[in-house]
Design a protein around this motif. Structure first.
Motif, PDB file in Angstrom:
ATOM      1  N   VAL A  19     138.830  -1.871  27.352  1.00 12.61           N
ATOM      2  CA  VAL A  19     138.424  -2.555  26.125  1.00 12.61           C
ATOM      3  C   VAL A  19     139.501  -3.543  25.685  1.00 12.61           C
ATOM      4  CG1 VAL A  19     138.093  -2.173  23.661  1.00 12.61           C
ATOM      5  CG2 VAL A  19     136.829  -0.799  25.300  1.00 12.61           C
ATOM      6  N   LEU A  23     139.013  -7.579  25.284  1.00 12.61           N
ATOM      7  CA  LEU A  23     139.217  -8.245  23.995  1.00 12.61           C
ATOM      8  C   LEU A  23     140.319  -9.288  24.053  1.00 12.61           C
ATOM      9  CD1 LEU A  23     138.809  -5.406  21.344  1.00 12.61           C
ATOM     10  CD2 LEU A  23     137.168  -7.128  22.063  1.00 12.61           C
ATOM     11  N   THR A  26     139.115 -12.380  25.986  1.00  8.76           N
ATOM     12  CA  THR A  26     138.205 -13.156  25.137  1.00  8.76           C
ATOM     13  C   THR A  26     138.976 -13.951  24.094  1.00  8.76           C
ATOM     14  OG1 THR A  26     136.818 -11.203  25.302  1.00  8.76           O
ATOM     15  CG2 THR A  26     136.027 -12.976  23.897  1.00  8.76           C
ATOM     16  N   LEU A  30     139.109 -18.061  23.972  1.00  7.14           N
ATOM     17  CA  LEU A  30     138.395 -18.727  22.881  1.00  7.14           C
ATOM     18  C   LEU A  30     139.314 -19.377  21.852  1.00  7.14           C
ATOM     19  CD1 LEU A  30     135.521 -16.164  22.256  1.00  7.14           C
ATOM     20  CD2 LEU A  30     135.435 -18.273  23.567  1.00  7.14           C
ATOM     21  N   GLN A  34     138.557 -22.020  18.656  1.00  5.47           N
ATOM     22  CA  GLN A  34     138.640 -21.545  17.273  1.00  5.47           C
ATOM     23  C   GLN A  34     139.585 -22.412  16.442  1.00  5.47           C
ATOM     24  OE1 GLN A  34     139.806 -17.497  17.866  1.00  5.47           O
ATOM     25  NE2 GLN A  34     137.750 -16.847  18.491  1.00  5.47           N
ATOM     26  N   ASN A  37     137.920 -25.608  15.537  1.00 12.91           N
ATOM     27  CA  ASN A  37     136.965 -25.392  14.451  1.00 12.91           C
ATOM     28  C   ASN A  37     137.655 -25.333  13.094  1.00 12.91           C
ATOM     29  OD1 ASN A  37     134.655 -25.326  15.968  1.00 12.91           O
ATOM     30  ND2 ASN A  37     134.813 -23.135  16.386  1.00 12.91           N
ATOM     31  N   ASP A 159     137.586 -13.641   2.020  1.00 14.65           N
ATOM     32  CA  ASP A 159     136.852 -12.381   1.877  1.00 14.65           C
ATOM     33  C   ASP A 159     136.279 -12.100   0.501  1.00 14.65           C
ATOM     34  OD1 ASP A 159     138.743 -11.361   4.308  1.00 14.65           O
ATOM     35  OD2 ASP A 159     139.969 -11.814   2.585  1.00 14.65           O
ATOM     36  N   PRO A 162     130.211 -11.704  -1.220  1.00 15.88           N
ATOM     37  CA  PRO A 162     129.093 -12.638  -1.103  1.00 15.88           C
ATOM     38  C   PRO A 162     128.174 -12.541  -2.308  1.00 15.88           C
ATOM     39  CG  PRO A 162     129.346 -11.353   0.897  1.00 15.88           C
ATOM     40  CD  PRO A 162     130.252 -10.749  -0.123  1.00 15.88           C
ATOM     41  N   GLY A 163     127.747 -13.685  -2.824  1.00 14.12           N
ATOM     42  CA  GLY A 163     126.836 -13.701  -3.966  1.00 14.12           C
ATOM     43  C   GLY A 163     127.556 -13.601  -5.296  1.00 14.12           C
TER      44      GLY A 163
ATOM     45  N   ALA B  35     125.989  -3.795  -0.950  1.00 12.16           N
ATOM     46  CA  ALA B  35     127.002  -4.847  -1.060  1.00 12.16           C
ATOM     47  C   ALA B  35     126.464  -6.242  -0.757  1.00 12.16           C
ATOM     48  CB  ALA B  35     128.173  -4.544  -0.125  1.00 12.16           C
ATOM     49  N   VAL B  38     122.924  -9.235  -3.019  1.00  9.49           N
ATOM     50  CA  VAL B  38     122.890 -10.047  -4.238  1.00  9.49           C
ATOM     51  C   VAL B  38     122.052 -11.304  -3.998  1.00  9.49           C
ATOM     52  CG1 VAL B  38     124.275 -11.306  -5.904  1.00  9.49           C
ATOM     53  CG2 VAL B  38     125.142  -9.194  -4.960  1.00  9.49           C
ATOM     54  N   LYS B  39     122.162 -11.835  -2.779  1.00 13.75           N
ATOM     55  CA  LYS B  39     121.393 -13.032  -2.431  1.00 13.75           C
ATOM     56  C   LYS B  39     120.668 -12.771  -1.118  1.00 13.75           C
ATOM     57  CE  LYS B  39     122.601 -15.974  -5.672  1.00 13.75           C
ATOM     58  NZ  LYS B  39     123.879 -16.631  -5.899  1.00 13.75           N
ATOM     59  N   SER B  83     134.709  -2.711  19.341  1.00 19.34           N
ATOM     60  CA  SER B  83     134.958  -3.811  20.280  1.00 19.34           C
ATOM     61  C   SER B  83     133.789  -4.776  20.304  1.00 19.34           C
ATOM     62  CB  SER B  83     135.189  -3.314  21.707  1.00 19.34           C
ATOM     63  OG  SER B  83     135.481  -1.981  21.730  1.00 19.34           O
ATOM     64  N   ILE B  86     134.054  -7.018  17.287  1.00 20.46           N
ATOM     65  CA  ILE B  86     135.130  -8.010  17.422  1.00 20.46           C
ATOM     66  C   ILE B  86     134.714  -9.093  18.414  1.00 20.46           C
ATOM     67  CG2 ILE B  86     137.524  -8.392  18.117  1.00 20.46           C
ATOM     68  CD1 ILE B  86     138.063  -5.490  17.194  1.00 20.46           C
ATOM     69  N   LEU B  87     134.107  -8.662  19.501  1.00 17.24           N
ATOM     70  CA  LEU B  87     133.658  -9.605  20.522  1.00 17.24           C
ATOM     71  C   LEU B  87     132.667 -10.614  19.940  1.00 17.24           C
ATOM     72  CD1 LEU B  87     134.602  -9.307  23.443  1.00 17.24           C
ATOM     73  CD2 LEU B  87     132.375  -8.387  24.024  1.00 17.24           C
ATOM     74  N   GLN B  90     134.472 -13.000  17.602  1.00 14.79           N
ATOM     75  CA  GLN B  90     135.278 -14.010  18.295  1.00 14.79           C
ATOM     76  C   GLN B  90     134.410 -15.129  18.863  1.00 14.79           C
ATOM     77  OE1 GLN B  90     138.662 -14.264  18.892  1.00 14.79           O
ATOM     78  NE2 GLN B  90     139.051 -12.575  17.521  1.00 14.79           N
ATOM     79  N   LYS B  93     133.151 -17.299  16.045  1.00 13.64           N
ATOM     80  CA  LYS B  93     134.217 -18.153  15.520  1.00 13.64           C
ATOM     81  C   LYS B  93     134.441 -19.361  16.409  1.00 13.64           C
ATOM     82  CE  LYS B  93     137.374 -15.528  12.663  1.00 13.64           C
ATOM     83  NZ  LYS B  93     138.143 -14.306  12.877  1.00 13.64           N
ATOM     84  N   TYR B  97     130.977 -21.761  14.119  1.00 15.14           N
ATOM     85  CA  TYR B  97     131.955 -21.464  13.082  1.00 15.14           C
ATOM     86  C   TYR B  97     131.305 -21.224  11.723  1.00 15.14           C
ATOM     87  CZ  TYR B  97     136.370 -21.818  10.566  1.00 15.14           C
ATOM     88  OH  TYR B  97     137.464 -21.562   9.786  1.00 15.14           O
ATOM     89  N   ASP B  98     130.269 -22.012  11.401  1.00 12.37           N
ATOM     90  CA  ASP B  98     129.638 -21.875  10.086  1.00 12.37           C
ATOM     91  C   ASP B  98     129.028 -20.493   9.893  1.00 12.37           C
ATOM     92  OD1 ASP B  98     130.378 -24.426   9.517  1.00 12.37           O
ATOM     93  OD2 ASP B  98     128.504 -25.303  10.251  1.00 12.37           O
ATOM     94  N   LYS B 101     131.685 -17.932   9.288  1.00 14.87           N
ATOM     95  CA  LYS B 101     132.226 -17.957   7.930  1.00 14.87           C
ATOM     96  C   LYS B 101     131.338 -17.167   6.982  1.00 14.87           C
ATOM     97  CE  LYS B 101     134.369 -21.150   5.820  1.00 14.87           C
ATOM     98  NZ  LYS B 101     134.631 -22.453   5.177  1.00 14.87           N
ATOM     99  N   VAL B 105     133.074 -11.042   5.686  1.00 20.27           N
ATOM    100  CA  VAL B 105     133.378  -9.650   5.343  1.00 20.27           C
ATOM    101  C   VAL B 105     132.437  -8.642   5.984  1.00 20.27           C
ATOM    102  CG1 VAL B 105     134.488 -10.127   3.167  1.00 20.27           C
ATOM    103  CG2 VAL B 105     132.034  -9.879   3.251  1.00 20.27           C
ATOM    104  N   TYR B 106     131.290  -9.090   6.455  1.00 18.35           N
ATOM    105  CA  TYR B 106     130.327  -8.129   6.992  1.00 18.35           C
ATOM    106  C   TYR B 106     130.814  -7.509   8.275  1.00 18.35           C
ATOM    107  CZ  TYR B 106     127.595 -10.876   3.880  1.00 18.35           C
ATOM    108  OH  TYR B 106     127.169 -11.540   2.797  1.00 18.35           O
TER     109      TYR B 106
END
Lengths: 241, 212
Positions: A19, A23, A26, A30, A34, A37, A159, A162-163, B35, B38-39, B83, B86-87, B90, B93, B97-98, B101, B105-106
């Motif tokens: 793993v 990771l 990757t 990438l 990134q 961006n 962070d 959201p909302g 969480a 809300v929208k 993993s 994260i994969l 990544q 990202k 990218y949008d 963003k 937090v999700y």
């Protein structure tokens, strides 16, 4: 299924190494994409603060479009120190505000960007950085050439909820800042406050806070006041000209 | 092909939408449902990510289920979920990218979503890969359905918008004295709405009511 301890150790080690390898490969592969961006996102934020670059999503190549608009409108940049004097030999775009804000105020290098609008007027763009509820918030504020009236503002976050707090990065919230002023009639610095509905408001120095996002709203208010205070010597010396 | 979509397998897909919904019946994953609702937009993005992660972690765990030592199975499940998340993050990202963003937090929330661990432990550990794959999609859709319904009411009543579009403002509701219900934006309302949905569902599907 029950296995002996040796099997468990080998299984766990192989799994973790596998793993980790996937990771890290990757992430390394990438990384260039990134970083690119992030750079484009910063340029786009700068453009948005002077009301430019809104068609980026319609463009066939977003990156090319942003680069080209940035070249066209952002005509210059400058790095100033806490006394308002310009510092030679530094690239304003390359400055990492996170690192600068970790230094004591008198050692910080502060970037300034200039924008030439189509009608010949000039905007001054100042970067912001502060704290929200869960993490850093940042943005750009653009001033008209009187170094007082706000021409536009853009905020972003990593962070916020959201909302709620994350609404600072929406257009309706940011539009409120246009036309607000940093200084009162006598020329004293008062900044812009972000007010809840039960707090007194003034015409040129308050905007509405986000319901349910009080801590982010107050963090944003503090960010503007703190960052603009750092730029005060620079602003004052140009304002009185 | 008929084997792949046998009536048992179709049930894996459709059951979670109603009688076996992960949120309203099993009451799993309500923390993130609370969480992100809300929208509508974040609720939709979160639902999509949960479907993707749940489906593929189910598939992977099911493929390796025979080799996983029983005593460390929870850790193995967690490593796979983390993993995978994260994969996905990544890749997003680097190429979209949008979207990444919006996900911000999700990502953390997906790892902690109890539906995912729950399904790995209860289903993927003992079932074949294809069944687990379908179960992942089904349970993900069940999660999505409830989140989006809750988000619709919270956004509409709390902010007067649908998918960010100011519906009530365009209809002129504010001019005749309508005021947004600020309570809808706060977390407790998600639970109250969720409770209402569970109530409606139970009154319509009697079989869900526990026998005394």
């Amino acid at each position: 299924m029950n296995k002996n301890n040796l099997y468990i150790f080998i299984y766990a080690s192989v799994l973790v190494i596998l793993v980790a390898a996937i990771l890290s490969v990757t992430a390394t592969v990438l990384k260039p994409y990134q970083d690119k961006n992030k750079e484009i996102a910063r340029k786009l934020n700068i453009l948005h603060s002077v009301d430019k670059g809104w068609d980026s999503n319609q463009a066939t190549s977003k990156n090319d479009y942003v680069e080209q608009q940035y070249e066209k409108y952002i005509t210059g940049s400058l790095v100033v120190n806490s006394k308002g004097d310009s510092v030679k030999g530094m690239d304003a775009f390359a400055i990492d505000l996170e690192k600068e804000y970790a230094k004591p105020p008198e050692e910080r290098a502060l970037p300034v960007f200039f924008c030439a609008q189509n009608d010949g007027s000039k905007n001054i763009i100042l970067p912001l950085r502060g704290k929200g509820l869960w993490g850093p918030i940042w943005g750009y504020i653009s001033l008209q050439d009187d170094f007082n009236t706000i021409a536009g503002a853009v905020f972003d976050h990593s962070d916020e909820t959201p909302g709620l707090g994350a609404e600072i990065s929406t257009r309706p919230f940011q539009l409120q800042f246009i036309g607000k002023k940093l200084f009162d009639d006598e020329g004293h610095f008062v900044s812009v406050s972000v007010n809840k509905s039960n707090e007194p408001k003034t015409e040129f120095h308050s905007v509405d806070a986000i319901s349910g996002g009080t801590i982010t709203s107050k963090g944003l208010q503090k960010m503007i006041a703190d960052c603009m205070t750092l730029y005060l010597p620079y602003i004052e010396s140009n304002k009185n000209r | 092909m008929s084997q792949l979509f046998s009536s048992k397998n179709v049930k894996l897909l459709t059951n979670p939408l109603n009688e076996n919904n992960p949120i309203t019946v099993q009451v799993l994953g309500i923390c993130s449902a609370l969480a992100v609702t809300v929208k509508l937009k974040p609720a939709f993005v979160m639902s999509l990510s949960v479907i993707v992660v749940l489906t593929f972690s189910n598939l992977i765990i099911s493929l390796i289920r025979k080799g996983i030592p029983n005593r460390i199975r929870i850790i193995v499940q967690l490593v796979i979920i983390a993993s995978l998340v994260i994969l996905v993050d990544q890749v997003l990202k680097a190429f979209v990218y949008d979207v990444s963003k919006q996900l911000s937090v999700y990502v953390g929330l997906i790892i902690t979503n109890c539906i995912i661990m729950g399904r790995l432990e209860a289903f993927a550990m003992t079932n074949k890969p294809w069944d687990s794959f379908l179960d992942g999609i089904g349970k993900g859709l069940g999660y999505a359905r409830i989140s989006i319904v809750v988000a619709f009411f919270r956004e509409f009543l709390g902010s007067g918008t649908i998918w960010g579009y100011p519906v009530l403002e365009k209809l002129g509701a504010y001019q005749i004295g309508y005021v947004n219900n600020g309570l809808m934006i706060l977390p407790p309302m998600a639970l109250i709405l969720l409770g209402t949905i569970i109530w409606i569902q139970r009154s319509r599907t009697r079989s869900l009511i526990e026998k005394k």
